[in-house]
Write an enzyme that holds these catalytic residues in place. Structure first.
Site, short mmCIF file in Angstrom:
data_model
loop_
_atom_site.label_atom_id
_atom_site.label_comp_id
_atom_site.label_asym_id
_atom_site.label_seq_id
_atom_site.Cartn_x
_atom_site.Cartn_y
_atom_site.Cartn_z
N THR A 1 0.60 -1.10 -0.08
CA THR A 1 -0.35 -0.08 -0.28
C THR A 1 1.00 0.72 -0.26
O THR A 1 1.58 1.39 0.85
CB THR A 1 -0.68 0.19 1.10
OG1 THR A 1 -1.57 -0.85 1.40
CG2 THR A 1 -1.74 1.60 0.78
N LYS B 1 -7.37 1.74 -3.02
CA LYS B 1 -7.86 1.04 -1.55
C LYS B 1 -7.30 2.54 -0.89
O LYS B 1 -7.83 1.65 0.50
CB LYS B 1 -5.97 0.60 -2.28
CG LYS B 1 -5.52 0.24 -0.78
CD LYS B 1 -5.80 -1.07 0.31
CE LYS B 1 -4.88 -1.07 1.63
NZ LYS B 1 -5.64 -2.05 2.32
N LYS C 1 -1.72 4.95 8.28
CA LYS C 1 -0.83 5.00 7.25
C LYS C 1 -1.62 4.80 6.49
O LYS C 1 -1.29 6.05 5.20
CB LYS C 1 -0.22 3.71 7.40
CG LYS C 1 0.57 4.12 5.48
CD LYS C 1 1.55 2.61 5.31
CE LYS C 1 1.89 2.53 3.88
NZ LYS C 1 2.02 0.97 3.42
P1 NAD Z 1 5.59 -5.85 7.50
O1 NAD Z 1 6.53 -5.02 7.58
O2 NAD Z 1 5.48 -7.32 8.59
O3 NAD Z 1 6.28 -6.63 5.91
C1 NAD Z 1 7.77 -5.84 5.30
C2 NAD Z 1 8.30 -6.82 4.87
O4 NAD Z 1 9.56 -5.71 4.21
C3 NAD Z 1 9.27 -6.91 6.29
O5 NAD Z 1 9.65 -8.70 6.55
C4 NAD Z 1 11.09 -6.06 5.78
O6 NAD Z 1 11.85 -6.95 6.26
C5 NAD Z 1 11.19 -5.86 4.19
N1 NAD Z 1 11.40 -5.04 4.16
C6 NAD Z 1 11.43 -4.03 3.70
N2 NAD Z 1 12.50 -3.51 3.40
C7 NAD Z 1 13.28 -4.61 2.28
C8 NAD Z 1 13.73 -4.30 1.38
N3 NAD Z 1 14.36 -3.21 0.70
N4 NAD Z 1 13.96 -5.66 0.40
C9 NAD Z 1 13.81 -6.47 1.32
N5 NAD Z 1 12.79 -6.21 1.79
C10 NAD Z 1 12.36 -5.32 2.72
O7 NAD Z 1 3.86 -5.64 7.11
P2 NAD Z 1 3.20 -5.52 6.83
O8 NAD Z 1 2.65 -6.57 7.83
O9 NAD Z 1 3.47 -7.67 5.78
O10 NAD Z 1 2.76 -5.02 5.12
C11 NAD Z 1 3.28 -4.67 3.88
C12 NAD Z 1 2.69 -4.36 3.11
O11 NAD Z 1 1.09 -4.37 2.77
C13 NAD Z 1 2.36 -2.33 3.33
O12 NAD Z 1 2.60 -1.72 2.38
C14 NAD Z 1 0.90 -2.64 4.60
O13 NAD Z 1 0.79 -1.31 3.79
C15 NAD Z 1 0.19 -3.29 3.40
N6 NAD Z 1 -0.69 -4.22 3.96
C16 NAD Z 1 -0.55 -4.67 5.37
C17 NAD Z 1 -2.28 -5.42 5.76
C18 NAD Z 1 -1.72 -5.91 7.02
O14 NAD Z 1 -2.96 -6.47 7.49
N7 NAD Z 1 -0.44 -6.48 7.58
C19 NAD Z 1 -3.26 -5.47 5.34
C20 NAD Z 1 -3.03 -4.81 4.16
C21 NAD Z 1 -2.14 -4.26 3.36
#
Ligand code: NAD
Length: 289
Positions: A93, A168, A243
């Site tokens: 997102t 979204k 966010k």
């Molecule tokens: P998270 O923090 O659990 O996962 C993000 C991952 O990205 C981490 O494992 C981190 O180590 C990795 N990362 C960061 N920088 C990196 C890089 N340069 N190279 C490789 N890996 C890297 O977050 P999440 O909850 O999985 O959310 C991910 C996305 O999904 C976000 O944009 C969030 O807004 C969206 N989202 C989350 C949810 C939810 O319920 N958690 C729901 C819908 C959308």
């Protein structure tokens, strides 16, 4: 298909596992060793760098924290390193402007790229029941649909590049405002002496009905089982709702759209987060109303 999956966190971990289950060969990368270990346990091949992960693939899928990370990762390690025929899909997102900018850069380098953010939380990511909203031209959507279908229950074409992100943040702005409205209605009902289950039974069949009430009721013991019944643990964190509301406010400002309800929801969630509640489910906002 051979697919690179970058960002194996709360959401990406389950999504990559579902691509393996759907029969794809997944080359996975994350900065976290623990995330890589989980990916290996789910049948992914793990890589030491993004460039290694995108080598020789048919598609690249990313699920990263924010737009700045998405842009820098695509610019430095994906564009010019993945095969030109690879389809690029960012499921994070992020803001509409960055989504369009990165897709524009990819397109200028000869790639096809779409934005494909998701609705549904960690449970849906693990179960393969996410809803994808896809921005990109019809050819991008047609190529993306079968890949995304392996991770979701619905894949919807929202429009041109950036339209997935636009859908979204509009959806989540509506969700944030409707959760606040649902919570305050229950608090008022309580002050007026109503039994809350009785109010739920009435409002869920009357014109106040909405998803925040009937699928995600913020009142413990009322309606279906929700994070409210578990001390507001799990679910969709306040930090993530904030966010998305900030992204919506920035987008609204960019196009001069008045969003008074979204703006008030953002203020309330910002104050709630400042008070140390960022990890609580977003329905916990009822505690301060
Ligand atoms: P998270 O923090 O659990 O996962 C993000 C991952 O990205 C981490 O494992 C981190 O180590 C990795 N990362 C960061 N920088 C990196 C890089 N340069 N190279 C490789 N890996 C890297 O977050 P999440 O909850 O999985 O959310 C991910 C996305 O999904 C976000 O944009 C969030 O807004 C969206 N989202 C989350 C949810 C939810 O319920 N958690 C729901 C819908 C959308």
């Amino acid at each position: 298909m051979k697919i690179a999956f970058i960002g194996l966190g709360n959401m990406g971990g389950g999504m990559a596992a579902n691509l393996v289950r759907a029969g794809h060969q997944v080359q996975a990368f994350d900065l976290s060793e623990a995330a890589l270990e989980r990916a290996r346990a789910h049948g992914c091949t793990t890589c030491g760098t993004v460039r290694e992960a995108v080598a020789g693939v048919d598609a690249v899928v990313t699920m990263l924290p924010n737009g700045a990370i998405v842009k820098s990762l695509f610019v430095s390690d994906v564009i010019g390193h993945a095969p030109e025929a690879a389809l690029l899909l960012d499921c994070s997102t992020i803001d509409v402007a960055t989504a369009r900018e990165v897709a524009g850069l990819a397109c200028a380098a000869g790639y096809r790229m779409g934005d494909a953010p998701v609705s549904g939380g960690i449970a849906a990511a693990n179960a393969g029941t996410l809803t994808f909203m896809v921005g990109g031209d019809p050819e991008v959507f047609a190529a993306a649909e079968p890949i995304l279908a392996g991770m979701g229950k619905a894949v919807i074409h929202a429009g041109e590049s950036g339209a997935g992100q636009a859908a979204k943040i509009c959806n989540n702005m509506l969700l944030g405002a409707s959760m606040v409205a649902t919570a305050e209605a229950f608090k008022l009902a309580e002050r007026l002496g109503l039994d809350l289950q009785t109010f739920y039974d009435i409002a869920s069949k009357a014109s106040g009905q909405c998803w925040s009430m009937t699928s995600y009721c913020p009142v413990p013991g009322v309606g279906p089982t929700t994070p409210a019944d578990n001390g507001y643990q799990g679910g969709f964190a306040t930090a993530l709702m904030l966010k998305d509301l900030k992204l919506a406010m920035a987008a609204a400002e960019g196009v001069g759209a008045p969003v008074p309800m979204g703006h008030r929801a953002e203020e309330l969630y910002a104050a709630f987060e400042t008070d140390g509640n960022s990890a609580l489910d977003f329905s916990a906002i009822i505690k301060v109303l």
